[in-house]
Scaffold this active site. Structure first.
Site, PDB file in Angstrom:
ATOM      1  N   PHE A  12       0.830  -1.212   0.000  1.00  0.00           N
ATOM      2  CA  PHE A  12       0.000   0.000   0.000  1.00  0.00           C
ATOM      3  C   PHE A  12       0.863   1.260   0.000  1.00  0.00           C
ATOM      4  O   PHE A  12       0.869   2.043  -0.962  1.00  0.00           O
ATOM      5  CB  PHE A  12      -0.940  -0.068   1.206  1.00  0.00           C
ATOM      6  CG  PHE A  12      -1.619   1.214   1.571  1.00  0.00           C
ATOM      7  CD1 PHE A  12      -2.296   1.961   0.621  1.00  0.00           C
ATOM      8  CD2 PHE A  12      -1.601   1.675   2.889  1.00  0.00           C
ATOM      9  CE1 PHE A  12      -2.931   3.154   0.964  1.00  0.00           C
ATOM     10  CE2 PHE A  12      -2.241   2.847   3.237  1.00  0.00           C
ATOM     11  CZ  PHE A  12      -2.892   3.592   2.280  1.00  0.00           C
ATOM     12  N   ASN A  33       8.636  -9.221  -2.285  1.00  0.00           N
ATOM     13  CA  ASN A  33       8.519 -10.665  -2.528  1.00  0.00           C
ATOM     14  C   ASN A  33       7.063 -11.105  -2.598  1.00  0.00           C
ATOM     15  O   ASN A  33       6.774 -12.298  -2.665  1.00  0.00           O
ATOM     16  CB  ASN A  33       9.269 -11.470  -1.451  1.00  0.00           C
ATOM     17  CG  ASN A  33       8.641 -11.332  -0.071  1.00  0.00           C
ATOM     18  OD1 ASN A  33       7.800 -10.464   0.160  1.00  0.00           O
ATOM     19  ND2 ASN A  33       9.055 -12.187   0.851  1.00  0.00           N
ATOM     20  N   ASP A  57      13.262 -11.258  -1.482  1.00  0.00           N
ATOM     21  CA  ASP A  57      13.001 -11.259  -0.042  1.00  0.00           C
ATOM     22  C   ASP A  57      14.159 -10.549   0.643  1.00  0.00           C
ATOM     23  O   ASP A  57      15.312 -10.988   0.556  1.00  0.00           O
ATOM     24  CB  ASP A  57      12.890 -12.708   0.443  1.00  0.00           C
ATOM     25  CG  ASP A  57      12.560 -12.826   1.925  1.00  0.00           C
ATOM     26  OD1 ASP A  57      12.691 -11.823   2.654  1.00  0.00           O
ATOM     27  OD2 ASP A  57      12.180 -13.928   2.360  1.00  0.00           O
ATOM     28  N   SER A  76       7.286  -5.130   5.216  1.00  0.00           N
ATOM     29  CA  SER A  76       6.846  -5.778   6.452  1.00  0.00           C
ATOM     30  C   SER A  76       5.355  -6.025   6.382  1.00  0.00           C
ATOM     31  O   SER A  76       4.611  -5.167   5.890  1.00  0.00           O
ATOM     32  CB  SER A  76       7.138  -4.910   7.678  1.00  0.00           C
ATOM     33  OG  SER A  76       6.618  -5.521   8.852  1.00  0.00           O
ATOM     34  N   ALA A 115      10.781   2.533   8.004  1.00  0.00           N
ATOM     35  CA  ALA A 115       9.362   2.688   8.353  1.00  0.00           C
ATOM     36  C   ALA A 115       9.088   1.977   9.672  1.00  0.00           C
ATOM     37  O   ALA A 115       9.029   0.759   9.739  1.00  0.00           O
ATOM     38  CB  ALA A 115       8.483   2.101   7.251  1.00  0.00           C
ATOM     39  N   TYR A 146       5.125  -8.135  15.878  1.00  0.00           N
ATOM     40  CA  TYR A 146       5.173  -6.916  15.056  1.00  0.00           C
ATOM     41  C   TYR A 146       5.780  -5.762  15.844  1.00  0.00           C
ATOM     42  O   TYR A 146       6.714  -5.095  15.371  1.00  0.00           O
ATOM     43  CB  TYR A 146       3.770  -6.560  14.592  1.00  0.00           C
ATOM     44  CG  TYR A 146       3.700  -5.351  13.684  1.00  0.00           C
ATOM     45  CD1 TYR A 146       4.298  -5.362  12.432  1.00  0.00           C
ATOM     46  CD2 TYR A 146       3.019  -4.199  14.081  1.00  0.00           C
ATOM     47  CE1 TYR A 146       4.230  -4.263  11.588  1.00  0.00           C
ATOM     48  CE2 TYR A 146       2.941  -3.092  13.242  1.00  0.00           C
ATOM     49  CZ  TYR A 146       3.543  -3.127  11.997  1.00  0.00           C
ATOM     50  OH  TYR A 146       3.473  -2.031  11.159  1.00  0.00           O
ATOM     51  N   LYS A 150       9.554  -3.930  15.078  1.00  0.00           N
ATOM     52  CA  LYS A 150       9.721  -2.511  14.779  1.00  0.00           C
ATOM     53  C   LYS A 150      10.604  -1.818  15.811  1.00  0.00           C
ATOM     54  O   LYS A 150      11.399  -0.917  15.474  1.00  0.00           O
ATOM     55  CB  LYS A 150       8.349  -1.832  14.715  1.00  0.00           C
ATOM     56  CG  LYS A 150       7.511  -2.268  13.518  1.00  0.00           C
ATOM     57  CD  LYS A 150       8.172  -1.906  12.202  1.00  0.00           C
ATOM     58  CE  LYS A 150       7.279  -2.161  11.014  1.00  0.00           C
ATOM     59  NZ  LYS A 150       7.930  -1.791   9.738  1.00  0.00           N
TER      60      LYS A 150
END
Length: 328
Positions: A12, A33, A57, A76, A115, A146, A150
């Site tokens: 996105f 990937n 990847d 991610s 990010a 997650y 990060k």
């Protein structure tokens, strides 16, 4: 011509960033990937002379021939449905993938933007969230794969900055929406819009009093672009500070879509944040950035995008097929 590598380019945000850098006259290497990205997001770029797609990847060794000026690491899984189904891949892209890209940036003497996410704040005890808040995160909970990926990503990026003198930037992204979101991926806006378009009741978890703050994708891209070309190496929040409860937001969706669905309530998932609102004081000061698109305008554009999807896409299972990937 300046060259930029954008990982997660078929996703996105990655696809919108690819559009922006092409428009600004860069040569863009787009890398993905397809584990959560979609080839249709970059189909319009494949004939662009200044765009080259590399299916790869990032947790594996990365090689780019020639000079490279900038790297934007956006590879991610980002939705709970995705990272709960592929938790180890999620941890690997935040750790091994980030390490590989930092090494590439060092070898190419390139500036790298990472990010990160508002999820580093966990279920915050400080509201709104400022960059100097350290967070309230459950490291061993289901969302930890997650959140901690990060948080590690930020730590290793700052280590490369301090130890190697690498030019680094870190963006903490708050809820962002717009065209090219994957319908039914578990995030609030595509979930609600998918349900409305199929004539289903809207599912709200908990009592609906938890809050989110939604930033339109064009504003998010502008903030990221400005941050990349700033002189600031520490994390910066980029998001829209206009906060709304999930219940009120569900009612907005029903009104927007012209449907008469009811709101149904289900149990709140483990560690789901009860409040999410960015403090963007730093972004205003450093980047001269504030979001411009109000929610009514952005939501109408997003809804029009989803309305154009085929019946097959509209009714496709919310669970992406990860059978070709393993969690080694």
């Amino acid at each position: 011509m300046k060259k930029v590598l954008i990982t997660g380019a078929a996703g996105f945000l990655g696809s919108h960033l690819s559009d922006r850098f092409i428009k600004e006259g860069f040569f863009v290497f787009g890398m993905d990937n397809y584990i959560t990205g979609d080839s249709k997001n970059i189909k319009h770029l494949l004939d662009e002379p200044n765009f080259k797609f590399i299916e790869h990847d990032v947790t594996e060794f990365i090689e780019i021939e020639g000079d490279l000026d900038y790297i934007l690491h956006f590879a991610s899984p980002a939705s709970p449905i995705d990272y709960l189904k592929i938790p180890i891949q999620t941890l690997k892209v935040g750790s091994l993938g980030t390490h590989n890209l930092l090494g590439l940036a060092k070898a190419k003497n390139a500036r790298i933007l990472i990010a990160s996410t508002s999820e580093v704040y966990g279920d915050p005890l400080v509201h709104p969230q400022t960059e100097d808040y350290y967070g309230n995160v459950n490291t061993i909970g289901p969302r930890g794969v997650y959140d901690e990926a990060k948080r590690f990503q930020e730590s290793i990026t700052m280590a490369y900055h301090r130890f190697h003198g690498l030019e680094t930037r870190i963006v903490r992204i708050f809820n962002t929406y717009g065209p090219r979101m994957r319908l039914n991926d578990g995030r609030v806006i595509p979930a609600f819009m998918g349900q409305a378009l199929r004539g289903e009741d809207l599912t709200v978890f908990g009592d609906g009093m938890q809050t989110r703050s939604f930033c339109y994708v064009d504003d998010q891209v502008e903030g990221i672009y400005n941050l990349l070309f700033s002189d600031y190496s520490y994390p910066v929040n980029i998001g829209n500070p206009h906060e709304i409860t999930i219940k009120d937001f569900a009612e907005e969706i029903i009104k927007l879509t012209g449907t008469d669905q009811k709101i149904i309530y289900k149990e709140l998932p483990t560690d789901d944040p009860l409040q999410r609102q960015p403090d963007i004081t730093l972004a205003k000061k450093l980047l001269n950035w504030t979001p411009k698109v109000d929610r009514a305008e952005g939501m109408e554009t997003t809804f029009n995008y989803f309305k154009q999807l085929s019946p097959e896409e509209l009714n496709k299972s919310e669970h992406k097929d990860f059978s070709s990937y393993t969690n080694k």
